[in-house]
Design an enzyme around this catalytic site. Structure first.
Site, PDB file in Angstrom:
ATOM      1  N   GLU A 215     132.188 -35.442 -10.739  1.00  0.00           N
ATOM      2  CA  GLU A 215     132.900 -35.517  -9.009  1.00  0.00           C
ATOM      3  C   GLU A 215     132.434 -33.909  -8.589  1.00  0.00           C
ATOM      4  O   GLU A 215     133.085 -32.979  -9.064  1.00  0.00           O
ATOM      5  CB  GLU A 215     134.161 -35.812  -8.981  1.00  0.00           C
ATOM      6  CG  GLU A 215     134.564 -36.272  -7.557  1.00  0.00           C
ATOM      7  CD  GLU A 215     135.002 -35.103  -6.814  1.00  0.00           C
ATOM      8  OE1 GLU A 215     133.873 -34.675  -5.741  1.00  0.00           O
ATOM      9  OE2 GLU A 215     135.922 -34.710  -6.674  1.00  0.00           O
TER      10      GLU A 215
ATOM     11  N   LYS B 281     140.644 -28.243 -19.577  1.00  0.00           N
ATOM     12  CA  LYS B 281     140.360 -26.422 -19.428  1.00  0.00           C
ATOM     13  C   LYS B 281     140.642 -26.419 -17.820  1.00  0.00           C
ATOM     14  O   LYS B 281     140.024 -27.126 -17.097  1.00  0.00           O
ATOM     15  CB  LYS B 281     138.947 -25.914 -19.745  1.00  0.00           C
ATOM     16  CG  LYS B 281     138.897 -24.558 -19.532  1.00  0.00           C
ATOM     17  CD  LYS B 281     137.343 -24.100 -19.563  1.00  0.00           C
ATOM     18  CE  LYS B 281     136.892 -24.155 -18.082  1.00  0.00           C
ATOM     19  NZ  LYS B 281     137.438 -23.317 -17.189  1.00  0.00           N
TER      20      LYS B 281
ATOM     21  N   GLU C 140     126.922 -26.549   0.679  1.00  0.00           N
ATOM     22  CA  GLU C 140     128.394 -26.743   1.068  1.00  0.00           C
ATOM     23  C   GLU C 140     129.123 -25.252   0.916  1.00  0.00           C
ATOM     24  O   GLU C 140     128.758 -24.419   0.224  1.00  0.00           O
ATOM     25  CB  GLU C 140     128.883 -27.412  -0.441  1.00  0.00           C
ATOM     26  CG  GLU C 140     130.420 -27.484  -0.326  1.00  0.00           C
ATOM     27  CD  GLU C 140     130.936 -28.383  -1.255  1.00  0.00           C
ATOM     28  OE1 GLU C 140     131.874 -29.051  -1.429  1.00  0.00           O
ATOM     29  OE2 GLU C 140     130.444 -27.808  -2.565  1.00  0.00           O
TER      30      GLU C 140
ATOM     31  N   CYS D 217     136.167 -30.858  -1.312  1.00  0.00           N
ATOM     32  CA  CYS D 217     134.842 -31.239  -1.338  1.00  0.00           C
ATOM     33  C   CYS D 217     134.546 -32.408  -0.345  1.00  0.00           C
ATOM     34  O   CYS D 217     133.318 -32.677   0.081  1.00  0.00           O
ATOM     35  CB  CYS D 217     134.395 -31.939  -2.759  1.00  0.00           C
ATOM     36  SG  CYS D 217     135.846 -32.996  -3.346  1.00  0.00           S
TER      37      CYS D 217
END
Length: 494
Positions: free
Chosen positions: A257, A181, A389, A291
């Site tokens: 991850e 997906k 973040e 990231c």
């Protein structure tokens, strides 16, 4: 409103790939994909329903036994064909990622990297090995490495084609069938890659590709009782939700991850020009939407004024621009949600630290979701923008005096994906590498520089499991123990 996109005079219509056929969503539902540089609609894309997702899993289940029984070299031949097609069509993939999530074409290397992944794993099948032992008297023992069966891959929007390959290739070569997906923010290049999967000749049901939001299709995959392994890259919040759904249902094997708040640590003996260049590239790549971006920079006090002056002057010159222009250094944020979220973080940063550069959104001026590269100084370690973040071109520069001090600051985070250290003292570099709570530590370089054969993954809230060329296949192979009793030897009669 168009359900297709024109690429150099050729119309491309995104569709779902289920059981070897291209189809619309079962309820004909679609969602809009916007060009973040212009805020105009690029295309309408099918929104996979729960029914579509169940059909894709059923197709994968039907195809899996024959795919697993196929000579692995033959399985690899399909991966090789797909690698060649990714390279052949990379300019189209460049274009689609530029108009869906704003990656500048000058910075687009995902198709080449993705092709390399398919090429590598196409020939990695000899490493699918068990082991044997005669350490149990009277028995021979061995292990088999066998595929889980059906694997779900849920990929993010910031590097879709690379992660399309990095997750699907090891799953496929190990004999699993795949339901992948894409993200609702950047589905176009992956939808085009589905066309290339068909051209490569994969048997029906082996590689199914869906587009849509986390609800319903992502949740359906996380819950599905026939999916036995799932690999996800994305936010920590979504990763936790996937882990919860897997735990509540069939305890499928989950690899995550997730996010990062990556520190870069610059000592007074470092090559400051190298440190400046690398940390600036890291926070600007993909407009800070990676990231591993060095969003926290710690500079030793004795060289901090010199570094800060040079860094702020250089980053001021960076301007966002049309991602289809080869001269563009930095593109827009991926969409309105990202744009508004980053501006909220910037406003919070203004209350806690000192704004040195940037601090503004440029939607009104540019008609696109551009945010100025932004630098804060002297931000308290417990401030929101130091802990969370941001996923944008926003960087904090703080100072330190000793190794012990900076290690404590760098490790005071729920994230642990990447850390960079700049020093010419080898012993110090090794001390820092051991002390930092991070899955990846780079010395005198920074993200996205990686070792091709190193594992990638994070400590703490940055995920679980490791991916990479020598590691990814492990996630998609079960271990079966086999013990065989031997007949006792009959002594000959004298």
């Amino acid at each position: 409103m168009s359900t297709s996109v024109n690429i150099n005079g050729v119309e491309f219509q995104p569709r779902l790939l289920i059981d070897g056929e291209f189809v619309e969503a079962s309820d004909k539902g679609t969602f809009n994909v916007f060009n973040p540089a212009t805020v105009e609609i690029s295309c309408k894309v099918p929104e996979a329903t729960e029914e579509d997702t169940n059909r894709a899993v059923a197709a994968a289940k039907k195809a899996q036994p024959a795919w697993a029984a196929l000579d692995p070299a033959k399985r690899g031949s399909y991966l090789k064909k797909l690698a060649a097609l990714l390279r052949e069509h990379k300019s189209t993939l460049h274009h689609l990622e530029a108009i869906s999530m704003g990656v500048p074409v000058a910075h687009f290397f995902h198709a080449d990297l993705g092709a390399d992944e398919f090429d590598y794993f196409a020939e990695a099948w000899p490493h699918i090995q068990g082991q044997s032992s005669v350490n149990t008297p009277g028995y021979v023992t061995m292990t088999f490495r066998q595929p889980f069966g059906i694997v779900a891959c849920i990929i993010p929007w910031n590097a879709p084609i690379y992660l399309f390959a990095a997750k699907a290739a090891p799953a496929l070569i190990t004999g699993n069938t795949v339901v992948l997906k894409s993200s609702e923010k950047a589905p176009l290049a992956v939808a085009y890659a589905a066309e290339l999967v068909a051209k490569a000749g994969f048997p029906p049901g082996v590689f199914n590709i869906l587009s849509g939001h986390g609800l319903p299709s992502g949740r359906c995959l996380a819950r599905h009782m026939d999916v036995r392994a799932l690999s996800f890259t994305g936010s920590s919040r979504t990763g936790k939700l996937i882990q919860e759904e897997a735990a509540k249902t069939n305890l499928k094997s989950v690899t995550l991850e997730l996010g990062g708040k990556s520190p870069a640590i610059i000592f007074d003996d470092a090559n400051l020009e190298q440190a400046l260049s690398d940390t600036m590239s890291s926070i600007l790549l993909n407009a800070g939407q990676i990231c591993v971006a060095n969003s926290r920079v710690y500079v030793q006090k004795s060289v901090a004024p010199k570094f800060i002056e040079a860094f702020t002057q250089r980053i001021k010159a960076v301007q966002g621009g049309n991602p289809l222009d080869p001269q563009t250094q930095m593109g827009p944020q991926a969409d309105e949600i990202q744009y508004k979220l980053i501006l909220l973080y910037i406003e919070a940063g203004k209350k806690s630290g000192t704004l040195a550069v940037g601090g503004k959104g440029k939607l009104a001026e540019t008609k696109g979701y551009f945010v100025e590269p932004t630098v804060f100084l002297d931000t308290p370690e417990d401030a929101k923008i130091m802990k969370e973040e941001i996923f944008g071109p926003v960087l904090n520069i703080n100072t330190f005096e000793t190794e012990e001090e900076v290690v404590a600051k760098a490790n005071d985070s729920e994230y642990g994906l990447w850390a960079a250290v700049f020093t010419n003292d080898l012993s110090r570099a090794m001390r820092m590498a051991k002390a930092l709570e991070s899955g990846y530590v780079s010395i005198n370089c920074s993200s996205p520089t990686v070792g091709r054969d190193l594992p990638f993954g994070g400590y703490k809230g940055s995920g679980q499991g490791r991916e990479g060329r020598l590691y990814s296949m492990e996630h998609f192979l079960e271990v079966k123990s086999v013990i065989i009793k031997l007949d006792e030897k009959v002594s000959p009669s004298l």
